[in-house]
Design a protein around this motif. Structure first.
Motif, mmCIF file in Angstrom:
data_model
loop_
_atom_site.group_PDB
_atom_site.id
_atom_site.type_symbol
_atom_site.label_atom_id
_atom_site.label_comp_id
_atom_site.label_asym_id
_atom_site.label_seq_id
_atom_site.Cartn_x
_atom_site.Cartn_y
_atom_site.Cartn_z
ATOM 1 N N ILE A 19 -6.464 -5.037 8.740
ATOM 2 C CA ILE A 19 -7.402 -4.166 8.122
ATOM 3 C C ILE A 19 -7.969 -3.446 9.027
ATOM 4 O O ILE A 19 -8.085 -2.178 8.942
ATOM 5 N N GLU A 20 -8.556 -3.866 10.105
ATOM 6 C CA GLU A 20 -9.162 -3.125 11.154
ATOM 7 C C GLU A 20 -8.196 -2.301 11.951
ATOM 8 O O GLU A 20 -8.611 -1.084 12.236
ATOM 9 N N SER A 21 -7.071 -2.712 12.309
ATOM 10 C CA SER A 21 -6.225 -1.685 12.948
ATOM 11 C C SER A 21 -4.908 -1.134 12.515
ATOM 12 O O SER A 21 -4.519 -0.058 12.851
ATOM 13 N N HIS A 22 -4.449 -1.728 11.323
ATOM 14 C CA HIS A 22 -3.246 -1.231 10.943
ATOM 15 C C HIS A 22 -3.373 -0.453 9.423
ATOM 16 O O HIS A 22 -2.442 0.200 8.983
ATOM 17 N N PHE A 23 -4.304 -0.870 8.659
ATOM 18 C CA PHE A 23 -4.273 -0.336 7.309
ATOM 19 C C PHE A 23 -4.456 0.991 7.518
ATOM 20 O O PHE A 23 -5.478 1.579 8.039
ATOM 21 N N ALA A 24 -3.932 1.928 6.347
ATOM 22 C CA ALA A 24 -4.048 3.402 6.505
ATOM 23 C C ALA A 24 -4.236 3.932 4.955
ATOM 24 O O ALA A 24 -4.165 5.132 4.985
ATOM 25 N N GLY A 25 -4.663 3.088 4.141
ATOM 26 C CA GLY A 25 -4.963 3.476 2.823
ATOM 27 C C GLY A 25 -6.038 4.075 2.470
ATOM 28 O O GLY A 25 -7.059 3.485 1.819
ATOM 29 N N ALA A 26 -6.193 5.358 3.011
ATOM 30 C CA ALA A 26 -7.739 5.971 2.577
ATOM 31 C C ALA A 26 -8.148 6.151 1.399
ATOM 32 O O ALA A 26 -9.238 6.470 1.034
ATOM 33 N N LEU A 27 -7.043 6.143 0.527
ATOM 34 C CA LEU A 27 -7.525 6.533 -1.095
ATOM 35 C C LEU A 27 -7.460 5.278 -1.811
ATOM 36 O O LEU A 27 -7.656 5.090 -2.966
ATOM 37 N N ALA A 28 -7.139 4.131 -1.199
ATOM 38 C CA ALA A 28 -6.902 3.067 -1.795
ATOM 39 C C ALA A 28 -8.298 2.544 -2.616
ATOM 40 O O ALA A 28 -8.245 1.812 -3.644
ATOM 41 N N PHE A 58 0.814 -1.239 0.003
ATOM 42 C CA PHE A 58 0.214 0.117 0.058
ATOM 43 C C PHE A 58 0.869 1.392 -0.036
ATOM 44 O O PHE A 58 0.420 2.283 -0.535
ATOM 45 N N GLY A 59 1.988 1.051 0.579
ATOM 46 C CA GLY A 59 3.030 2.411 0.444
ATOM 47 C C GLY A 59 3.378 2.443 -1.100
ATOM 48 O O GLY A 59 3.596 3.795 -1.631
ATOM 49 N N ILE A 60 3.534 1.517 -1.726
ATOM 50 C CA ILE A 60 4.125 1.515 -3.097
ATOM 51 C C ILE A 60 2.777 2.300 -4.046
ATOM 52 O O ILE A 60 2.879 3.066 -4.776
#
Length: 1933
Positions: free
Chosen positions: A665-674, A624-626
């Protein structure tokens, strides 16, 4: 004052209360009570076990418990508020208690003790729950244990399966039926097929090493070895043993116990071995002296191997002893275990014959947590854990491991200037980056704490040592970087110093410079040489050197010297934190190399899955960083990589990492635009589906859609949170467009199994998982509509692609199981599309299992009695859509043939059960409105008719026993409740639509048939339930049988004239219903039979059909155990009451009487057949039933069936003669014709001739086995005639040879003459066929009276033996008891021709003496008037009773009923004539035998002569002269002139015979007997002179006397006997002396002088051959007194003067006393009070084998002896005699002869005897001229002077007039011979032989005898009309 209780409602009795006070209620400790009222310390209430009895009891005796009350008031119900598990436990233990005791009674000891332990366990657990101090988890655990034990006990005892939810019982009313079915199915599956554990563990406990040459410490190393791949698969378990071979630390179990964990199912195979290597710690050589060297070395010792397959056979192997092989060649030590496995162990020595390694091994199954719970003791004491090498099959997230495994493989070393090879020892250290050794990170194995250094074992003089030792290095990750391992090599000297010299070292770093760890595999390390004193502490000096040969070969600047020696190790890393994969490192460090991103993303798919999941969160963050970095450039690549990772988690190995991704997904995912990019790429793929040729990648994308949507939804939520919900509409549009693309792609139809259909299937498989994600963003209705549209777009063509159809259905199923469907709003939207697809599949009968599951889930959500509007509407939709198709589906699948394989059959039962549960759920949910709508929905009556027929048929299927497992009573009761409710609704439709002109027989018949089988179900028979179970069922459902019975009656009454359609078809089913022991049901249903009789009478004027059907069905139903005596009485009373006012009452009463009588016999038959052994009762009962079917019912088929049942009984009892007679009954029904017969019983289809031939041969075989060869000969002739008429000479020859063999057997083989016994059965407790009747029974071989009596008492264990022969009175007849009266009787042969003919061998005569016997008799002597003490012969009369049977013996039974009895009295003169005749006949027979040399020994003749002559000399026969030749007697009896002359002739004849006998005796007497002979001659002349005879005139000859009145005193007009209690009435015409009865004397009053005279008269001999058998009296009082007469003299007084006990005493006779022998029984047993001598009377003496005055079988009783006329009497019941059936010859001792007062040991029933009667042979059976003389008899001298000259021939007598008998109702045509002179009965067809003029081969046959007698005019009266003949039309049987 009694006050109703408010709170005190329920309690448990804590002390027993007897209830002795007025109105007291008896209570036992443990009873539960319901309390109604209270008053001053007392309660009033009832015990729950018996609620009908109410009473009072003290309040202190009851412990109160909390309870809630339902329906307060009169019918209130109290329910305890305790935990439901406690309630169940209590009731279950109560039920078990009674059953547990029964186990003990039934001797089921094993289950008894096991159940005892389980009950105690449950009680202990119950206490824990009641205390209430348990934690929540512990309480759950305790309940689990309780329910497991309850279920086990219920299963063992055959009780019902209990449905449970979370350990508590489930009320079926509270859940849907489909849910109930699933609970039952789950518990059933759990019980039947325990889950196979996927994980296994091996527990190892080291006990000891048994070896003779120990003395050093040992190391034992266990490991698991895969011989297939030649590698270890587990770590090592390492333990140390002391010098005695025992564990070194016995107090620490973890040091000598280990658990090898995580073995997969694939590891449990025969090529996995447990290997044990043993290393000794000590000197270099095992035999070195102790002071040779002080240094300790590790040296190889031995090895043991065991296959793990040996453990699979059993759970535990205690103290298994493994053979230990010693290593001879140390160079092979590294592979010693492989060689032993390969059976190459011949090269190794065993450590000793009794030596070995003692270990305990156990294989455990289940996950490790389960093992910890179940074997908590093992873990609490301590056990080491030994892991598998590497990761387990399933990698759990959060598992932290960083283990480096190093195997020290081998080395190559130089000699180093030595003459011999080195002794090399390797030492290993771990050195950190600072050059310091790491402490305690080298593990030798579990069981041993880690060490800081490792020393290898030493191989003696080996420069190429191979060690193969595995070590584990659990080094922390933070110490991994910069650390290395150093190996130091030393030479171990064997000299005294024992020094170790360092000569080299190797090292290897643990991590490479790029961050990768040491790669797995084998590494060849360089051995760097060094001196002994080299300092290796400074690591910088050698770390710059190359460590591996691979690196060395790349650097040529090193010297070649260092390359000659090498050292090999193998490394293997098992780490969740470190990686050896460079691509993985490159991806994680993408920011350092941005140019490599594309390559790294491409290579991600090639990286091992375990590496990805180890760094799952880091990898996802990277992706998701990429994506955030450059979504345009890398969006598609990142999406593909994400899909790869998502699908990787579908693999079972990584399945447990799904929660890790969820957490991410619940706690660490941070891709708001993904979400934008993910939706965009996903839509791009979906749009391309229809065009793409290769769709593998697209399918991968669709497979991952669940997590893609999770990322989309979470991303959108993050975006909304960040922006306040911007772009919401845009997002909705994107989702809508995406789903539109999906709908378009789903709606496309592909031809065949193309790529498109596969893609559709993949999408549908994962689509339902998306619902829950959409619900997070959208409203329920919106999501439901989206889903409905999507699923609605599926093409409905079902024949295109079956696999796709199955996937569609699975998708529907997942939809129904989803959270979306549970909401009522969305359910109403989705239900139509679900039902639509279900309907399509059910119509095609495809994917039924899935359809059943979906339907079950649909109904699980609809609770019972839910009155919500939405539920009612749903039911409307389901009824309209699915009810009809559901019924058809059940009909279809139940009519299919059952699958052969068990798995398929199980599946079939599952799907059937689920559909049935669905149907029942639907019907239970239907209300009155639903039923009305359903019935109104049918447009025509035809449609309604088809529906009703269909649903009735389905209900009949649901009632089948095999529909549910036998212990599913709960499910069956629920089903029956639904069925009866539905039937009550539908019966209205039946009445309204199908009566009168619309009557439809088929639908009414289906209805009645359903109702009948409903009532007959086993699960509704409440009488079989325990009281508590019955109470529960009645409370919940009532008695559904009665409800249905009332409905049947109501529907029957509605039929009107249409009832005729169901007569007689419904008689059988209704009869079966009435036989159920439910009084209300019987009262409702029995009147229907009256109705049937009435309508049948109206139709045809009679009710023959009703009668025939009732009789046919009664037999089959009652033989199944249905019906009882109560039913018989109820049937009789109800129907008789019903027909009282009918015009056809008379014929109705007749029918009811017939049916009732049949029931009596069938009930008796059934009761008899329950007995184990075959006895007379069974046979007699079968005969009674057989005759009833023939004579009264004329049912030929039933008659023949019972013939064969009787035949089988006879064969089982080895009554072969009776078996032959029985089969003859069937044979007589057949003719010699070629008519074809159908298959019947065991007979095949054949012609009548063939069956009759088969029967003839079988009957002949049985006659042969029963030694009844004469009858077999007749049948042989019959069948031979048939063979001859067909010119079948082969079979004719065989038959003639068989006939000849039977003649041989007659002449060569010995036959025993059976005894005959008269048995009376009195009292109402006897079966109907025996009650108040008397029989004559043919005894078994060697069976005497005592044995017969005992047998009868065993057959009737409750019977009382009567101790007298008196006729019982009415009180005995009507008594509610059983009385037996038994004594022996004498057979009177009918045909005398063979018996009288001289020269016929005895073994031929013996047959005619005891076969074809109709008549039996017994005699009772008594004194009439005053007894003359000087000469008792003057007043000695004989009462002779003759018994006539309904059939001759032997016959189809061993006993037959007495049809008639006649009693005559013989005067003293007639008695004297008969005595003399018999004695003369005996003498002549003995003389004849002696003359023809048939006699082996002359002693019998000697004894007989001595007895007669000696008695005559001492006054014997002279007594007759004194009595009858005196002037007074002749004048007072002028009518006896001829008889007196006859007596004189006989005396004269006797003297003549004696003279001739002495002449013969002189010829044959041996020398030592000459003095006796001389004495006899002298005495004979004295005797003659006493008679005044000097010589015999030649002209005098004894001639027969023809009595003027015919035979002696026979009543001419005698009628058949009737059982009257009045006894026998004797009317004497005239007697010699007529004195009042009060002056009669008993034998006890005989004077001593008279007794002495009697002794002289009888002339007793001391030889046993000469002793005469007596006719015993039926009285069993073996009284003896000093005045008793000779034992050979019998007498009895009339019953009126006999001192018999009162009736009350008779009822008190004990069986034990009755069975005593006369010698053993005390005198006072029956007559406790002695009477005055003046009042004593003679007791009856009725014998079994001999007559009281002489021979039991008179020579011509009816011809030669006048007797008094008597009236015919009913068969007199006679006292049960405890004596033998045949009186044994009795030899008194000399003392007994001389003592007149001794007690007799003769086997007679009464102990006193009258004088003046000689006892003759019991074996003489001739009726006309006397009897064969036997050797075992006593002689009698005859008085009177008679002139004798020469011997004269024996006179022959013609036939005389005999008693006339009336023909019985039942013709007895079952004898082989006709009874001559008795009644003209047709001879059985199969045994009749035409009379021919030629002399027969056999002795004259009865037919010839019969014809001659008939010519003489002595025919009997003609028989009455025969019963109705059997119709020949049934002879297909």
């Amino acid at each position: 004052m009694w006050i109703p209780t408010e709170h005190e409602k329920y309690g448990v009795v804590i002390a027993s209360f007897r209830g002795t006070v007025p109105y007291g209620l008896s209570l036992e400790i443990g009873d539960t009570v319901q309390i109604l009222e209270k008053c001053d310390g007392w309660y009033r209430g009832f015990a729950l076990k018996n609620p009908n009895i109410k009473g009072i009891f003290p309040s202190s005796y009851v412990h109160l418990k909390n309870a809630c009350v339902k329906n307060k008031g009169q019918f209130e119900m109290v329910i305890p508020t305790e935990d439901s598990v406690i309630t169940e436990m209590t009731s279950t233990l109560r039920d078990w208690g009674t059953m547990w005791k029964q186990l003990y009674v039934r001797n089921e000891g094993d289950l008894f003790h096991r159940l005892w332990h389980i009950m105690n366990e449950i009680l202990d657990l119950r206490r824990q729950v009641l205390v209430g101090h348990l934690t929540h988890d512990r309480m759950k655990d305790v309940k689990r244990h309780i329910t497991a034990r309850l279920d086990w006990g219920n299963e063992q005892l055959g009780l019902d399966l209990v449905p449970r939810k979370e350990y508590a019982m489930v009320d079926p009313e509270d859940i849907s039926i489909t849910e109930l079915y699933r609970l039952m199915e789950h518990r059933h599956r759990k019980k039947d097929t325990p889950m196979q554990a996927s994980s296994h563990h091996l527990f190892v406990q080291m006990k000891s090493l048994m070896c003779s040459n120990l003395g050093e410490e040992l190391e034992v190393i266990f490991s698991l070895f895969d011989s297939k791949e030649n590698r270890p698969i587990s770590e090592r378990f390492f333990l140390r043993l002391n010098r005695n071979g025992l564990p070194k630390a016995p107090d620490k179990p973890e040091r000598h116990c280990s658990l090898f964990v995580d073995l997969g199912s694939s590891d449990l195979r025969k090529d996995i071995y447990i290997t044990v290597h043993i290393i000794r710690i000590g000197r270099m050589g095992a035999g070195e002296k102790k002071n040779a060297c002080s240094v300790q070395y590790r040296r190889p010792f031995g090895c043991a191997v065991l296959s793990i397959a040996d453990l699979l056979t059993g759970e535990t192997k205690d103290d298994l002893v493994l053979k230990v092989y010693m290593c001879n060649t140390e160079s092979e030590w590294y592979q010693i275990h492989e060689n032993i496995i390969k059976k190459l162990n011949a090269r190794y020595n065993l450590t000793g014959s009794n030596a070995g390694l003692a270990v305990s091994l156990q294989l455990l199954h289940g996950d490790i947590e389960q093992i910890r719970r179940e074997y908590s003791s093992v873990f609490s004491h301590g056990v080491s854990i030994t892991r598998k090498l590497g990761f387990s099959n399933i990698i759990m997230p959060g598992e932290m491991r960083n283990d480096l495994y190093i195997t020290v493989e081998r080395g190559e070393f130089e000699k180093g200037g030595k003459s011999v090879a080195r002794n090399v020892e390797v030492t290993m250290f771990i050195v950190d980056s600072n050059g310091l050794p790491l402490k305690d990170f080298i593990s030798f194995g579990s069981g041993e704490p880690p060490a800081s250094e490792y020393h290898s074992f030493v191989l003696y003089h080996n420069n190429s040592p191979r060690w193969s030792e595995l070590l584990k290095l659990p080094i922390p990750v933070d110490k991994f970087r910069g650390s290395h391992i150093r190996f130091e090599f030393r030479h171990c000297s064997t000299k005294e110093k024992g020094e170790k010299k360092l000569f080299g070292f190797s090292f290897v770093p643990l991590m490479q410079e790029d961050g990768r760890t040491l790669p797995d595999g084998t590494h060849e390390l360089i051995v760097h040489k060094c001196e002994e004193n080299t300092n290796l502490q400074d690591t910088t000096r050698y770390l710059k050197l190359p460590f591996s040969k691979v690196i060395f070969l790349g650097n040529n600047n090193q010297t070649m010297k260092a390359t000659k020696e090498s050292f090999w190790i193998t490394s293997f890393l098992c780490s969740t934190k470190l990686t050896q994969n460079g691509d993985m490192l490159d991806l994680l460090k993408w920011r350092t190399h941005p140019d490599k991103i594309t390559g790294c993303l491409s290579k991600l798919k090639e990286i091992d899955g375990s590496e990805i999941v180890k760094f799952l969160q880091d990898t996802l963050d990277t992706l998701f960083g990429i994506l955030d970095e450059n979504s345009q450039k890398y969006g598609s690549k990142v999406f593909d990589s994400l899909v790869h990772i998502i699908n990787l988690l579908q693999d079972s190995k990584f399945h447990h990492f799904k929660p890790v991704m969820d957490t991410y997904i619940e706690s660490h995912f941070a891709g708001a635009l993904a979400y934008r990019d993910l939706i965009k790429v996903l839509k791009w793929y979906v749009d391309r589906i229809t065009e793409a040729e290769r769709q593998e990648h697209i399918q991968e994308v669709l497979k991952a859609q669940e997590y893609i949507f999770k990322y989309i939804v979470q991303s959108r939520r993050l975006f909304s949170l960040a922006t306040g919900g911007q772009n919401e509409e845009e997002f909705r549009c994107c989702i809508q467009e995406l789903l539109m693309s999906v709908r378009f792609f789903l709606s496309q139809e592909s031809k065949g199994a193309g790529a498109l259909s596969q893609s559709q299937a993949v999408f549908l498989s994962s689509f339902p998982a998306v619902y829950s994600e959409l619900l997070k963003l959208f409203d329920v209705r919106e999501v439901a509509n989206l889903v409905q549209d999507t699923l609605g777009s599926l093409p409905t063509i079902v024949h295109v692609d079956d696999s796709l159809q199955a996937i569609k259905l699975q998708c529907i199923g997942k939809t129904v199981e989803s959270q979306l469907y549970t909401n009522p709003d969305s359910r109403y939207i989705l239900l139509p599309v679900v039902l639509h697809h279900l309907h399509i599949h059910l119509q095609e009968q495809k994917d039924l299992i899935m359809c059943a599951r979906i339907l079950s889930n649909v109904f699980c959500l609809i609770k019972k009695n839910s009155s919500e509007k939405s539920v009612l509407e749903e039911i409307d939709v389901i009824v309209a859509s699915l009810l009809d198709i559901l019924l058809r589906t059940i009909l279809e699948i139940t009519s299919r043939p059952q699958a052969t394989s068990s798995a398929m059959r199980l599946q079939f039962q599952d799907v059937t059960g689920e559909f049935v549960a669905c149907l029942l759920s639907l019907l239970r949910q239907m209300t009155d409105r639903h039923y009305q709508q359903l019935l109104n929905s049918f447009n025509t009556k035809e449609e309604l008719r088809d529906f009703l027929l269909q649903i009735f048929t389905v209900f009949r299927i649901l009632i089948r026993p095999e529909m549910f497992p036998k212990d599913w009573t709960v499910m069956r009761l629920v089903a029956n409740n639904v069925i009866i409710t539905t039937v009550l609704y539908l019966s209205d439709a039946l009445r309204k639509n199908f009566l009168n002109e619309n009557f439809d027989y088929k639908i009414w018949d289906s209805y009645f048939y359903l109702a009948v089988i409903f009532i007959n179900q086993l699960c509704l028979q409440l009488e079989m339930f325990t009281p508590s179970k019955k109470k529960k069922v009645l409370e919940k459902y009532g008695d559904m049988r009665v409800t249905m019975g009332c409905e049947i009656f109501s529907m029957w009454q509605n039929l009107g004239e249409h009832k005729l359609h169901f007569i007689p078809a419904l008689i059988g089913p209704f009869l079966e219903v009435t036989l159920i022991p439910q009084p209300d049901l019987r009262n409702v249903m029995i009147p229907i039979f009256h109705d049937m009789m009435d309508w049948e009478q109206r139709r045809s004027g009679n009710f023959k059909q009703v009668e025939a059907k009732l009789i046919d069905k009664l037999d089959s139903l009652m033989s199944e155990g249905k019906g009882d005596e109560t039913y018989r009485e109820l049937f009789n009373s109800i129907l008789l009451k019903k027909i009282e006012r009918e015009t056809w009452r008379e014929s109705g009463v007749s029918l009811i009487a017939t049916v009732t009588r049949l029931m009596e016999r069938l009930l008796d038959y059934r009761d008899c057949m329950k007995m184990g052994e075959v006895d007379g009762k069974k046979i007699g009962c079968t005969v009674s039933l057989l005759n009833f079917y023939k004579t009264e019912l004329n049912k030929e088929e039933m008659y023949i069936r019972y013939i064969h049942k009787l035949y089988d009984l006879h064969l089982k009892a080895q009554n072969f003669t009776e078996a032959a007679y029985t089969l003859l009954l069937y044979d007589e029904l057949l003719e010699w014709s070629d008519r074809p017969l159908r298959e019947f019983l065991t007979y095949p289809m054949q012609t009548e001739w063939q069956r009759k031939e088969h029967l003839h041969l079988t009957i002949i075989q049985n006659f042969d086995r029963g030694k009844c060869w004469e009858n077999g000969i007749i049948l042989c002739r019959k069948i031979a005639e048939q063979y001859e008429s067909y010119y079948d000479y082969r079979n004719l020859s065989k038959m003639r040879m068989m006939e000849a063999s039977l003649y041989d057997k007659i002449m060569d083989q010995q036959r025993l003459e059976p005894e005959f016994f008269r048995v009376g059965f009195y009292g109402k407790k006897f079966p109907f066929f025996l009650r108040n009747k008397e029989f004559v029974c043919r005894g078994h071989d060697y069976e005497r009276l005592e044995a017969f009596q005992q047998r009868m008492l065993n057959e009737f264990p409750h019977a009382i033996a009567m101790q007298h022969a008196n006729q019982p009175d009415e009180t005995i007849f009507q008594a509610e008891a059983q009385y037996l009266q038994i004594y022996a009787v004498t057979p009177i042969p009918e045909s005398q021709e063979v018996l009288q003919r001289e020269g016929v061998p005895d073994n031929i005569k013996s047959f005619y003496k005891v076969n074809h016997i109709w008549k039996f008799r017994y005699d009772r002597p008594f004194h009439k008037g005053t007894k003359d003490k000087e000469n008792e012969f003057k007043s000695l009369w004989v009462e002779r009773t003759s018994l006539y049977l309904v059939q001759s013996l032997p016959g189809i039974s061993r006993w037959f009923e007495v049809e008639k009895r006649e009693v005559v009295e013989m005067s003293p003169l007639e008695n004297a004539i008969e005595v003399l005749e018999n004695k003369n006949q005996q003498l002549k027979a003995l003389i004849s035998q002696c003359q023809t040399r048939q006699m082996q020994n002359i002693n019998p003749l000697t004894m007989c002569l001595n007895g007669v002559i000696d008695a005559a000399v001492n006054g014997g026969v002279s007594r007759y002269q004194e009595a009858f030749f005196v002037k007074d007697y002749i004048l007072s009896h002028p009518e006896d002139g001829e008889k007196i002359a006859r007596l004189r002739e006989l005396m004269l004849e006797q003297a003549q015979i004696l003279e001739f006998g002495l002449a013969v005796h002189e010829k044959f007497v041996p020398q030592d007997m000459r003095p006796l002979h001389k004495k006899l001659v002298d005495q004979f002349f004295v005797m003659k002179s006493s008679f005044g005879i000097q010589e015999f005139p030649a002209c005098i000859q004894a001639s027969p006397v023809h009595f003027p009145n015919g035979s002696p005193r026979v009543c001419r007009n005698s009628a058949p006997a009737s059982m009257s209690p009045d006894g026998t009435r004797v009317i004497p015409r005239r007697s010699p002396l007529s004195y009042p009865a009060v002056n009669r004397y008993s034998s006890s009053s005989l004077s001593s002088q008279a007794s002495a005279e009697v002794s002289n008269i009888t002339g007793q001999s001391e030889s046993s051959d000469e002793v005469f058998n007596m006719q015993p009296s039926p009285s069993t009082s073996s009284l003896s007194s000093t005045h008793s007469a000779s034992p050979n003299v019998t007498s009895s007084a009339p019953s009126s003067a006999r001192a018999s006990p009162l009736l009350s005493d008779k009822h008190k006779h004990s069986r034990e006393n009755s069975c005593l022998s006369p010698r053993d029984r005390p005198c006072s047993a029956i007559y406790p009070t002695p009477v005055e001598p003046s009042q004593r009377t003679l007791f009856n003496h009725i014998g079994d084998g001999a007559l009281p005055r002489s021979d039991p079988n008179l020579s011509a009783p009816e011809k030669a002896s006048p007797a008094r006329h008597t009236t015919p009497v009913s068969p007199s019941p006679v006292g049960r005699s405890p004596l033998k059936g045949s009186v044994q010859s009795f030899t008194p001792s000399p003392v007994e002869y001389n003592s007149p007062g001794l007690s007799s040991n003769s086997p007679v029933l009464s102990g006193s005897y009258s004088s003046g009667i000689s006892s003759l042979s019991r074996c003489s059976t001739s009726e006309t001229s006397g009897f064969e003389n036997q050797a075992n008899e006593q002689s009698v001298a005859m008085p009177g002077p008679v002139p004798v000259s020469v011997p004269m021939p024996v006179p022959s007598f013609s036939g005389s007039e005999e008693p006339v008998r009336k023909e019985s109702k039942t013709p007895p045509p079952y004898s082989v011979y006709e009874r001559t002179l008795r009644r003209p009965v047709p001879l059985p067809h199969s045994l009749s032989i035409p009379v021919t003029s030629e002399p027969p081969a056999l002795p004259p046959k009865p037919l010839a005898a019969r014809s001659s007698h008939l010519e003489n005019g002595t025919r009997r009266t003609e028989p009455g009309p025969r019963p109705r003949p059997l119709p020949r039309k049934v002879s297909q049987l």
